[in-house]
Enzyme design. Structure first.
Site, PDB file in Angstrom:
ATOM      1  N   HIS A 364       0.839  -1.208   0.000  1.00  0.00           N
ATOM      2  CA  HIS A 364       0.000   0.000   0.000  1.00  0.00           C
ATOM      3  C   HIS A 364       0.863   1.243   0.000  1.00  0.00           C
ATOM      4  CE1 HIS A 364      -2.166  -2.876   2.892  1.00  0.00           C
ATOM      5  NE2 HIS A 364      -2.175  -3.317   1.664  1.00  0.00           N
ATOM      6  N   ARG A 471      -8.153   3.248  -8.955  1.00  0.00           N
ATOM      7  CA  ARG A 471      -8.136   2.151  -7.974  1.00  0.00           C
ATOM      8  C   ARG A 471      -8.897   2.611  -6.735  1.00  0.00           C
ATOM      9  NH1 ARG A 471      -2.372   1.474  -9.936  1.00  0.00           N
ATOM     10  NH2 ARG A 471      -2.109  -0.725 -10.445  1.00  0.00           N
ATOM     11  N   ARG A 507     -12.621   1.385 -10.971  1.00  0.00           N
ATOM     12  CA  ARG A 507     -12.576  -0.054 -10.720  1.00  0.00           C
ATOM     13  C   ARG A 507     -13.160  -0.294  -9.335  1.00  0.00           C
ATOM     14  NH1 ARG A 507      -6.985  -3.110 -10.208  1.00  0.00           N
ATOM     15  NH2 ARG A 507      -6.823  -1.980  -8.245  1.00  0.00           N
ATOM     16  N   GLU A 606      -7.489 -10.197 -15.984  1.00  0.00           N
ATOM     17  CA  GLU A 606      -6.299 -10.391 -15.142  1.00  0.00           C
ATOM     18  C   GLU A 606      -5.969 -11.853 -14.934  1.00  0.00           C
ATOM     19  OE1 GLU A 606      -5.795  -7.001 -12.189  1.00  0.00           O
ATOM     20  OE2 GLU A 606      -7.893  -7.524 -11.897  1.00  0.00           O
ATOM     21  N   ASN A 629      -0.395  -6.489 -14.520  1.00  0.00           N
ATOM     22  CA  ASN A 629       0.376  -6.895 -13.335  1.00  0.00           C
ATOM     23  C   ASN A 629      -0.074  -8.268 -12.868  1.00  0.00           C
ATOM     24  OD1 ASN A 629       1.242  -4.271 -13.543  1.00  0.00           O
ATOM     25  ND2 ASN A 629      -0.096  -3.518 -11.915  1.00  0.00           N
ATOM     26  N   ASP A 630      -1.385  -8.414 -12.751  1.00  0.00           N
ATOM     27  CA  ASP A 630      -1.900  -9.710 -12.316  1.00  0.00           C
ATOM     28  C   ASP A 630      -1.840 -10.725 -13.444  1.00  0.00           C
ATOM     29  OD1 ASP A 630      -2.648  -9.800  -9.557  1.00  0.00           O
ATOM     30  OD2 ASP A 630      -4.046  -8.173  -9.997  1.00  0.00           O
ATOM     31  N   ARG A 640       4.048 -11.456  -8.302  1.00  0.00           N
ATOM     32  CA  ARG A 640       4.477 -10.085  -8.616  1.00  0.00           C
ATOM     33  C   ARG A 640       5.165  -9.409  -7.436  1.00  0.00           C
ATOM     34  NH1 ARG A 640      -1.359  -6.971  -9.122  1.00  0.00           N
ATOM     35  NH2 ARG A 640      -0.304  -5.078  -8.492  1.00  0.00           N
ATOM     36  N   CYS A 677      -3.830  -1.633 -18.641  1.00  0.00           N
ATOM     37  CA  CYS A 677      -3.589  -0.675 -17.560  1.00  0.00           C
ATOM     38  C   CYS A 677      -2.611  -1.176 -16.495  1.00  0.00           C
ATOM     39  CB  CYS A 677      -4.896  -0.245 -16.901  1.00  0.00           C
ATOM     40  SG  CYS A 677      -5.752  -1.574 -16.064  1.00  0.00           S
TER      41      CYS A 677
HETATM   42  C1  PEP Z   1      -3.086  -5.059 -12.677  1.00  0.00           C
HETATM   43  O1  PEP Z   1      -3.196  -6.112 -12.049  1.00  0.00           O
HETATM   44  O2  PEP Z   1      -2.417  -4.942 -13.709  1.00  0.00           O
HETATM   45  C2  PEP Z   1      -3.748  -3.835 -12.201  1.00  0.00           C
HETATM   46  C3  PEP Z   1      -3.744  -2.750 -12.916  1.00  0.00           C
HETATM   47  O3  PEP Z   1      -4.326  -3.857 -10.972  1.00  0.00           O
HETATM   48  P1  PEP Z   1      -3.531  -3.856  -9.584  1.00  0.00           P
HETATM   49  O4  PEP Z   1      -2.096  -3.533  -9.865  1.00  0.00           O
HETATM   50  O5  PEP Z   1      -4.191  -2.845  -8.734  1.00  0.00           O
HETATM   51  O6  PEP Z   1      -3.716  -5.253  -9.109  1.00  0.00           O
HETATM   52 MG    MG Z   2      -4.758  -6.361 -10.618  1.00  0.00          MG
END
Ligand code: PEP
Ligand code: MG
Length: 747
Positions: A364, A471, A507, A606, A629-630, A640, A677
Site C-alpha cells: 500500500h 483504484r 474499478r 487479469e 500486473n496480475d 508479482r 492498464c
Molecule cells: C493489474 O493487475 O495490472 C492492475 C492494474 O491492478 P492492480 O495492480 O491494482 O492489481
Molecule cells: Mg490487478
C-alpha cells in the site's frame, strides 16, 4: 592478577566520565582515556583504533605503545588481530598474540614485547566505529568479567566518539557511520531526489551513560521494563482480532519483554556502572551485531522485533517520543524500516524521496508513493542504522540506489543525472498537448492510473486523455474505518469534477491479496494473491459492492459513468456483478436519483482463463482492460511481489506478446474496446510494443505519459509490429533486444 570486581568497573566508568567532562582537545582526552583504561585493567597497553574510512583502521591513541605510531599505523579491515575484531565485531582474547592466526607484527609500535591481547569492537547500535585493545607482557587469558568490562568501556567510548569528543585538529578520525555509503535496494517508484535524511522513527539520544548509584539505577530499569510489559500486554489485548502476523509480532514482543535473560544482561550492565538507558543500548548493539551474521530470515525478523522493543524501552526511560523537536529539513528524504499508507499520506508531498529497509513493490505504501510520484527505494539493508537525521542523501528510484553522505564526485555526477532527467521532463512537457501519434499516423490513447484525490491534478499536467484505471480501494486502505456512502459520493463526484468530462474508469474494490483493510476480517489464506480477493469478495459480501456502486451512480449525477470489475475469471462472475450494478441503478431510479447519462460496464482481464471465455462474454462486456500486473503473474506463475521470481519473465517475451495478440484478435472480432492498464504500459518500449500489436489505449502512472508519448511519436507502428513478428518467427524467447535496437535506430 587480582580478580576484577564490579566496583573496579564502576570506578573506571566514573573516571572516564570525569575525564570527558574536563576541557581540552580531543586528542588529549583520548590519550588520557587510554591511560585510565590501562591503569584500571592493570595492563601495560591500551590503544584505540578508529575507522578512517570503511576499510582502514588507524591507531588514534595509545598508552604503552610507541606514541610516534599514533595516526601513522594503519590496518585494513580483517588485517591482523585488530582488523579481525573490527570485521567480525567480536572480541579476540589470547594469551599469546604472536602465535595467533592472522597476527600482523607492526614494528613501529613496539608491540613485540606484549604477549596477551584483548580487543573488543567499539560499536554503537551495530555501527562499527573502531577497536579498543589492551595488551600486557605476561601471557594471560583475560577473564570473562574483564572482557565484559572492556566491552562496557568500549560502549561508552562509542558514545563519546559519536559526540565528536575526540576529533581534534588534524586528527583523522572519521567514525564509520560518517562514511559515504552506496546502498542498493529495489525500485518501487522511479525518479531521482536529493535531500537530507528524515528518520520516521528518530533514534533515542542518550546523554547520561554512567550511573551514580547502581542499586537505584537497577530499580529504575526494572520499573521501566515493568511498564513495557504492561504496555505490550495491553497491545495484545487490543489486537486480539488483528491479523495473524501482527499478533505474532506482538507475541514475540511479549516473549522478549518477559525474558529473564534480557533483563539479567541489562542489570549486569547497570551493576558495572552504566546508566539504565546505556545498558539497554549495549544489549541492543550486541543484538544488532548478531543480526548481521544470522542467515535465517525468520530469526533475523525476531531480532528486529527485539530491536523495536529496545527502542520502546529507551523511550520509556528517557521520556523521548518520536518528536525530538528536530526540525524537518527543507528537502526531506524519509528513511524508515517500513511505513503504512496512512502515515505516508500524512507526510504527503512534503517528501522528496523515501527509502525503506523493508517494503514491497506492491504494498500500500508503494501505491501511495506512486500516487504522490515520490521516488521510492525499498529493501535497502541497514538504512535505518546507517542514516542519521540530517545526513546528505541522494536516491535514484529507477536504479534502486541510495547514496548516503556521497562524496563530492558522486554528488556532482548525480546532479548531472538529475539535470538530464529534468531536461527530459521539460521535453515531455512540451509534448503535453500533442497527440500520441506515431509516424505512420496511428494514434494511441494514453490515459493515467489514479487512486487518490492527490493524483488528479496530474490529469491536466501529464497530457493524459482520461483516467484508465481509478483504484478505488486506496481510499479504503488509507483509513481505519469503512468510509460512509456519503463520503464516497462526495469523493467520486470530486474525481469526476476534476476530470472535466474526460472518461474515468472506476474499478470497484480490489481488496485481498496484499491489500488488507485493518477493519475487515479476512480468512487466513495460504495464497492470498490467488485467494479470496477483488470481485470474489464483492460477490460473496455484496453489501460493500452495492454501497460503492450506489455511491458511483449518485456521484455521476447525470454524467456518463464507467465501472469495471477486477479479477473476473469467468463470465458468470461478470454477469453477477453487472446484475448487481443494474439492480442498484433501478433502485436509485426508484429513490428518485438522477441516473448517469450512460453506463459502461467493463472488466479487468487479469486471469488467463478470461481470455478463453465464450464469444458471448466478449459481446456482453462494454470494454476490457488488461490488468497486466496480475495477468503476467498468473501467466508465468510468478508472484508479482516476489523479487526473486518477478524479474525472470519479460513482458516482451514472445509467449506473452502472442497471448496478448490473441486477446486483441478476440476483441477485434467482437468489436470490444480494449485497453491495457498494468504498470508495464508506463515503460516506453513495452508500451510501444503493445500499441503495435493493437492495444490502442494504454493507461499508466501520470509521470510515464510523457516518455511513452515521446517514443511513440518517433516510431512507426508497422515497423515495430514487423520487429515483433520476426522475433516470433525466429523462435526467440523475447523481442526486447530487437525492439531496443529498433528504438535506438530512431532519430
Ligand atoms: C493489474 O493487475 O495490472 C492492475 C492494474 O491492478 P492492480 O495492480 O491494482 O492489481
Ligand atoms: Mg490487478
Amino acid at each position: 592478577m587480582p580478580h576484577r570486581t564490579e566496583s573496579d568497573s564502576r570506578r573506571l566508568l566514573r573516571r572516564l566520565r570525569d575525564a570527558l567532562a574536563e576541557a581540552g582537545a580531543g586528542q588529549e582526552r583520548l590519550d588520557r582515556i587510554t591511560t585510565i583504561i590501562a591503569d584500571s585493567m592493570r595492563t601495560e597497553v591500551c590503544s584505540v583504533y578508529l575507522f578512517r574510512d570503511a576499510q582502514t583502521l588507524e591507531l588514534c591513541a595509545t598508552e604503552g605503545l610507541n606514541p610516534e605510531a599514533v595516526h601513522k599505523t594503519r590496518l585494513k579491515l580483517g588485517e591482523g588481530l585488530v582488523g579481525r575484531v573490527a570485521r567480525n565485531a567480536r572480541p579476540v582474547n589470547t594469551p599469546n598474540a604472536p602465535d595467533e592466526r592472522g597476527f600482523r607484527f607492526m614494528p613501529e609500535t613496539g608491540e613485540e614485547v606484549f604477549s596477551s591481547f584483548l580487543g573488543v569492537p567499539i560499536q554503537r547500535l551495530g555501527e562499527r566505529l573502531g577497536v579498543l585493545v589492551v595488551q600486557s607482557k605476561d601471557a594471560r587469558t583475560f577473564t570473562e568479567d574483564e572482557v565484559y568490562a572492556l566491552e562496557v568501556v568500549a560502549m561508552v567510548l562509542a558514545e563519546m566518539t559519536e559526540l565528536g569528543a575526540f576529533v581534534g585538529e588534524g586528527a583523522a578520525l572519521a567514525p564509520l557511520h560518517k562514511h559515504p555509503a552506496l546502498l542498493r535496494g529495489v525500485c518501487a517508484q522511479e525518479g531521482v531526489a536529493e535531500g537530507q535524511v528524515w528518520l520516521h522513527e528518530p533514534r533515542v539520544s542518550i546523554t547520561r551513560l554512567v550511573n551514580d548509584d547502581s542499586e537505584a539505577e537497577t530499580a529504575r530499569l526494572r520499573a521501566a521494563v515493568e511498564k513495557l510489559r504492561v504496555s505490550v500486554d495491553d497491545l495484545l489485548r487490543v489486537a486480539r482480532s488483528a491479523d495473524k502476523e501482527h499478533l505474532e509480532v506482538l507475541q514475540t514482543y511479549r516473549m522478549f519483554a518477559h525474558s529473564r535473560g534480557w533483563l539479567k544482561r541489562m542489570e549486569e550492565n547497570v551493576m558495572l556502572g552504566l546508566s539504565a538507558e546505556a545498558a539497554v543500548e549495549k544489549e541492543q548493539s550486541a543484538a544488532r551485531a548478531r543480526l548481521e551474521t544470522v542467515p535465517d530470515a525468520y530469526l533475523r525478523d525476531r531480532l528486529h522485533d527485539l530491536d523495536d522493543l529496545s527502542n520502546r524501552l529507551l523511550r520509556l526511560l528517557t521520556g523521548q517520543g518520536n518528536d525530538t523537536g528536530a526540525e524537518m529539513p527543507e528537502r526531506p528524504i524519509l528513511v524508515a524500516r517500513n511505513i503504512g499508507p496512512g502515515e505516508l499520506l500524512d507526510y504527503g508531498r512534503k517528501l522528496r524521496g523515501i527509502v525503506l529497509e523493508e517494503g514491497a513493490v506492491g504494498s500500500h505504501a508503494t501505491i501511495v508513493a506512486r500516487a504522490l510520484a515520490i521516488p521510492l527505494v525499498i529493501n535497502v539493508p541497514r538504512i535505518t542504522t546507517d542514516a542519521l537525521n540530517g545526513d546528505h542523501i541522494m536516491i535514484d528510484g529507477s536504479e534502486g540506489q541510495v547514496h548516503l553522505r556521497p562524496e563530492d564526485s558522486v554528488a556532482s555526477a548525480f546532479r548531472d543525472k538529475m539535470a538530464m532527467q529534468a531536461k527530459a521532463q521539460e521535453r515531455y512537457a512540451s509534448l503535453r498537448d500533442l497527440p500520441a501519434e506515431a509516424r505512420c499516423g496511428t494514434r494511441v490513447r494514453l490515459m493515467m492510473n489514479a487512486g487518490l484525490m492527490a493524483d488528479l491534478p496530474s490529469l491536466k499536467g501529464s497530457g493524459a486523455e482520461g483516467v484508465g484505471l481509478f483504484r478505488t480501494e486506496l481510499q479504503f486502505l488509507v483509513r481505519s474505518t469503512v468510509p460512509r456512502r456519503s463520503e464516497l459520493v462526495a469523493l467520486y463526484a470530486r474525481v469526476l469534477d476534476s476530470a472535466q468530462g474526460q472518461r474515468v474508469a472506476f474499478r470497484t474494490l480490489d481488496i485481498g491479496s496484499d491489500k488488507v483493510m485493518p477493519y475487515m476480517k479476512r480468512p487466513d489464506e495460504p495464497n492470498p494473491a490467488m485467494g479470496w480477493r477483488a470481485i470474489r469478495v464483492g460477490l460473496d459480501k455484496s453489501g460493500v459492492l452495492r454501497m460503492q456502486v450506489q455511491a458511483l451512480i449518485r456521484a455521476a449525477a447525470g454524467r456518463p459513468l464507467t465501472v469495471m470489475f477486477p479479477l473476473v475469471a469467468q463470465m458468470s462472475e461478470f454477469e453477477a456483478a453487472r446484475a448487481i450494478l443494474m439492480r442498484e441503478m433501478e433502485r436509485e431510479r426508484r429513490l428518485g436519483h438522477v441516473l448517469p447519462a450512460r453506463v459502461e460496464v467493463g472488466v479487468m482481464l487479469e486471469t488467463p482463463s478470461l481470455a478463453f471465455a465464450p464469444d458471448s462474454f466478449f459481446e456482453l462486456v462494454d470494454f476490457i482492460s488488461v490488468g497486466g500486473n496480475d495477468l503476467k503473474q498468473f501467466f508465468f506463475a510468478a508472484d508479482r511481489e516476489n523479487e526473486l521470481v518477478r524479474r525472470r519473465y519479460d513482458t516482451l517475451s514472445t509467449s506473452f506478446i502472442t497471448f496478448l495478440q490473441q486477446i486483441v484478435a478476440r476483441c477485434v472480432a467482437s468489436g470490444t474496446p480494449l485497453s491495457f492498464c498494468g504498470e508495464d504500459a508506463g515503460r516506453p518500449l513495452d508500451a510501444l510494443a503493445m500499441a503495435a500489436i493493437g492495444l490502442g489505449t494504454l493507461s499508466m502512472r501520470p509521470a510515464s505519459v510523457g516518455p511513452v508519448k515521446a517514443l511513440i511519436r518517433r516510431a512507426h507502428l508497422g515497423e515495430v509490429a514487423e520487429v515483433i513478428a520476426r522475433a516470433q518467427v525466429r523462435g526467440l524467447e523475447t523481442a526486447r533486444p530487437a525492439l531496443l535496437d529498433y528504438a535506438a535506430s530512431l532519430d
